[in-house]
Write a protein that holds these residues in place. Structure first.
Motif, short mmCIF file in Angstrom:
data_model
loop_
_atom_site.label_atom_id
_atom_site.label_comp_id
_atom_site.label_asym_id
_atom_site.label_seq_id
_atom_site.Cartn_x
_atom_site.Cartn_y
_atom_site.Cartn_z
N ASP A 117 -20.22 9.10 6.72
CA ASP A 117 -21.14 9.24 5.58
C ASP A 117 -20.48 8.77 4.29
OD1 ASP A 117 -23.13 10.19 7.19
OD2 ASP A 117 -22.62 12.31 6.89
N ARG B 164 -20.32 5.09 4.41
CA ARG B 164 -21.66 4.54 4.21
C ARG B 164 -22.03 4.55 2.74
NH1 ARG B 164 -27.26 6.99 6.78
NH2 ARG B 164 -28.65 5.39 5.93
N GLU B 165 -21.73 5.64 2.05
CA GLU B 165 -22.03 5.71 0.63
C GLU B 165 -21.27 4.62 -0.13
OE1 GLU B 165 -21.08 9.63 -0.54
OE2 GLU B 165 -22.79 10.57 0.49
#
Length: 701
Positions: free
Chosen positions: A226, A229-230
């Motif tokens: 995550d 991904r950010e």
């Protein structure tokens, strides 16, 4: 009155035996003793006894009307009691059995001594004579003999019963031992079950711990993903802002290119229509062309070799060259697309190796089918003949270099043959080629084709129920139109089966599975076809290999496959069901309409045919007609078409054009082949390199 016989009858009627079940062996022995000694010591009362002795009760000393005799284990007791005293004895003992109060013997039964009563009555009346006493004595002896005989019989019966009881006792002991063994086995099983349960619980506990650890690790990885991904989204947004101007300019260029492509497509379609019209006119003059060809061959052999074989061939090449020249003059069309434009999803079709996959385009979200093609990586530019000046090529002779060039050319032809055929062929019943998808893996690319939901085999199973005559007629007619279109251009499919016929709704079909399609004008030998769907393979491929087939034999092989597909639709199951090629050949020869004469020279020449006829003689495959294989309500015209397509000799089978004019299609056809089914150019293997260079150059980049 016969006193002896009446006495014996009374004794037999009054004796009662009551068997009491007792698990102990002593009770059984007591019963044996009681039954065996019942008649021991049983004697008649002495006639010289006085009347007072006979009628006096030994218990209450009263006169008795009925003389009751006590029967013990040792015989008959000498004491007589009245019924009143006997009832008191039974009441005190609490049962029917009691001990004689005078002698202490165990009484097992009580009976009335009628002989004693009669004797006492005669003595009282003083009517007895010595002769009568002798007669009574003789009767008494006879009774004693009869009683002795009955005693021997009883002893024999007792011996038999003891033997049977001994057998039963041994059987019971054996059963007890078996029960003990079973009990021991059950205990062992329960012990092992308990041990297995303990181990299972231990393993489950370990697995739960591992799952918990894995879950925790996965959560940590998800958190890290995550975060990454950010970061990537943030970077993508920055890049998007930077490249927005470049994207808008690129979109304008794409729109301009699309307009040019549309113009080129219109020009190509117009040229194809002109080509088809020209070829239709040329077919009307086919007879004249044959005469011209024959005359030209007679005039000069050398001239025949230097010129085209026929006017049709010359015009076909001219028209094909015109099309290709027109396309070349316009902007070059690159069919190659990037794999990043697609979202690849599940595997489709019966092949589980992932050769055909469903995909969705990122732009527009339309569904397509991607068919994987593998090729030799040596045809790539960095390893191709362009590297002749390298050290590898300097070490080779001119002959080796030429052999390597031919090998790589064959590899390129094998890889792009299907793409060229699908791109050039223009039929409503064949899948068109939408593009060639380049992957990041060397030696592999995809062909983009329209997405069709089912093949005919799965659609029949998924739909269930039988098809109407109109539906079957429509499917076979479309199939024959596609086959005729290919055969008219000297192109053969070589792999027709229910699994290569695609459909969305059973009404509209497309011919797929063209991996083994090839022009019969290409130089032999042809690539071998796989032994899939053996129930659709023509008999000549079952006793000869596909490499042994001449190029002219492949059109009848396609027509045999059409016949088996028609049989499959009529029967809802394969016409020649078998798991091996030898079984299919035997099944074909068992049908009288499809068989071969056993005296034919092919039988002695090819061992598979000889073996199949030998199996038929064993009776494993009963001889049937083709009509017997179909339901009773099947159309006679459909069966007739099927029989003419399934002739054993290839030369006797209907061609695609003849099959389209069969009466089975009278409801949808005017017995005339549509002009759109005529292919106006040929697609030989020698055309593949030019196609790959012109339409797929970036595949090798």
């Amino acid at each position: 009155m016969d006193l002896g016989s009446s006495y014996v009858d009374e004794v037999d009627n009054s004796m009662e035996f009551e068997l009491v079940e007792d698990s102990s062996e002593e009770s059984v022995e007591n019963e044996d003793a009681m039954s065996s000694s019942f008649y021991v010591g049983l004697e008649l009362p002495d006639p010289e006894d006085t009347t007072q002795d006979i009628f006096t009760c030994s218990g209450c000393y009263t006169k008795m009307d009925r003389v009751m005799m006590l029967v013990t284990n040792a015989g008959v007791c000498d004491h007589h009691f009245c019924m009143s005293c006997i009832d008191q004895f039974r009441e005190r003992a609490g049962s029917e059995k009691f001990n004689c109060p005078s002698c202490g013997q165990a009484v097992i039964s009580v009976c009335e001594n009628r002989y004693a009563i009669e004797l006492a009555s005669v003595l009282q009346q003083n009517q007895i004579t010595p002769v009568q006493l002798e007669e009574l004595e003789r009767q008494n002896q006879n009774l004693q003999q009869e009683l002795a005989q009955q005693r021997r019989e009883m002893e024999y019966l007792d011996q038999r019963r003891k033997e049977e009881k001994e057998k039963l006792r041994r059987s019971l002991n054996s059963e007890r031992e078996q029960n003990n063994q079973l009990s021991q086995q059950m205990e062992n099983i329960l012990a092992s079950h308990s041990e297995y349960k303990t181990r299972s619980e231990s393993l489950i506990h370990e697995l739960e711990q591992k799952i918990a650890a894995t879950k925790q690790s996965a959560e940590i990885q998800l958190q890290n993903l995550d975060k990454e991904r950010e970061n990537l989204l943030r970077m993508q947004q920055d890049q998007k802002q930077q490249s927005s101007g470049a994207i808008s300019a690129l979109q304008e260029k794409i729109q301009a290119m699309e307009k040019k492509i549309k113009v080129n497509n219109v020009l190509q379609k117009n040229l194809e229509r002109m080509c088809q019209k020209t070829i239709s006119e040329l077919h009307e003059r086919e007879g004249e062309v044959k005469n011209v060809r024959a005359r030209m061959k007679k005039e000069s052999v050398q001239r025949t070799k230097s010129q085209p074989d026929s006017i049709i061939d010359s015009l076909s090449r001219s028209v094909t060259g015109l099309i290709w020249t027109n396309e070349t003059e316009q902007n070059k069309i690159d069919l190659v697309k990037s794999i990043s434009l697609y979202d690849i999803r599940e595997i489709r079709g019966n092949r589980k190796d992932g050769r055909v996959r469903k995909a969705v385009t990122h732009t527009g979200g339309s569904m397509v089918a991607l068919k994987r093609v593998n090729f030799d990586v040596s045809v790539l530019p960095d390893q191709s003949v362009l590297g002749t000046l390298g050290s590898f090529w300097r070490s080779k002779s001119e002959q080796d270099i030429q052999t390597e060039r031919l090998r790589r050319l064959e590899a390129q032809t094998e890889a792009f043959r299907e793409a060229m055929l699908l791109f050039k062929l223009n039929s409503d019943y064949l899948l068109p080629l939408n593009g060639v998808v380049k992957t990041n893996e060397p030696g592999m690319f995809y062909l983009e084709l329209p997405f069709i939901e089912f093949d005919l085999d799965y659609a029949m199973e998924y739909r269930g129920g039988s098809l109407t005559r109109e539906t079957i007629c429509n499917i076979i007619y479309q199939l024959l139109l596609g086959v005729y279109y290919m055969h008219s251009g000297n192109i053969v499919h070589r792999h027709l089966s229910p699994a290569t016929i695609l459909t969305n709704d059973i009404q509209r079909i497309y011919i797929g599975g063209t991996s083994f399609a090839i022009s019969i004008e290409s130089p032999p030998p042809f690539p071998a076809v796989p032994c899939q769907h053996v129930d659709c393979i023509a008999p000549e491929l079952l006793y000869m290999s596909s490499e042994q087939q001449p190029s002219s034999a492949w059109k009848p092989i396609d027509m045999w496959a059409v016949g088996t597909i028609l049989g499959f639709l009529l029967r809802q199951q394969p016409l020649f069901r078998a798991s091996q090629t030898s079984e299919v050949l035997t099944s074909i020869l068992s049908v009288s309409d499809c068989t071969l004469d056993e005296e034919n020279e092919l039988v002695s020449k090819f061992y598979p045919l000889k073996k199949a006829f030998s199996t038929l003689k064993q009776g494993s495959y009963p001889q049937k007609s083709l009509r017997d294989k179909f339901p009773s309500d099947s159309s006679s015209s459909a069966i007739d078409l099927c029989s003419k397509l399934l002739r054993f000799h290839p030369s006797e089978r209907l061609t695609a054009e003849e099959a389209l004019r069969h009466p089975f299609f009278n409801s949808i056809s005017a017995n005339k082949v549509p002009a759109a089914c005529t292919v106006g150019f040929e697609c030989k293997d020698e055309d593949v390199p030019a196609f790959a260079e012109q339409y797929c150059p970036s595949v090798f980049c």
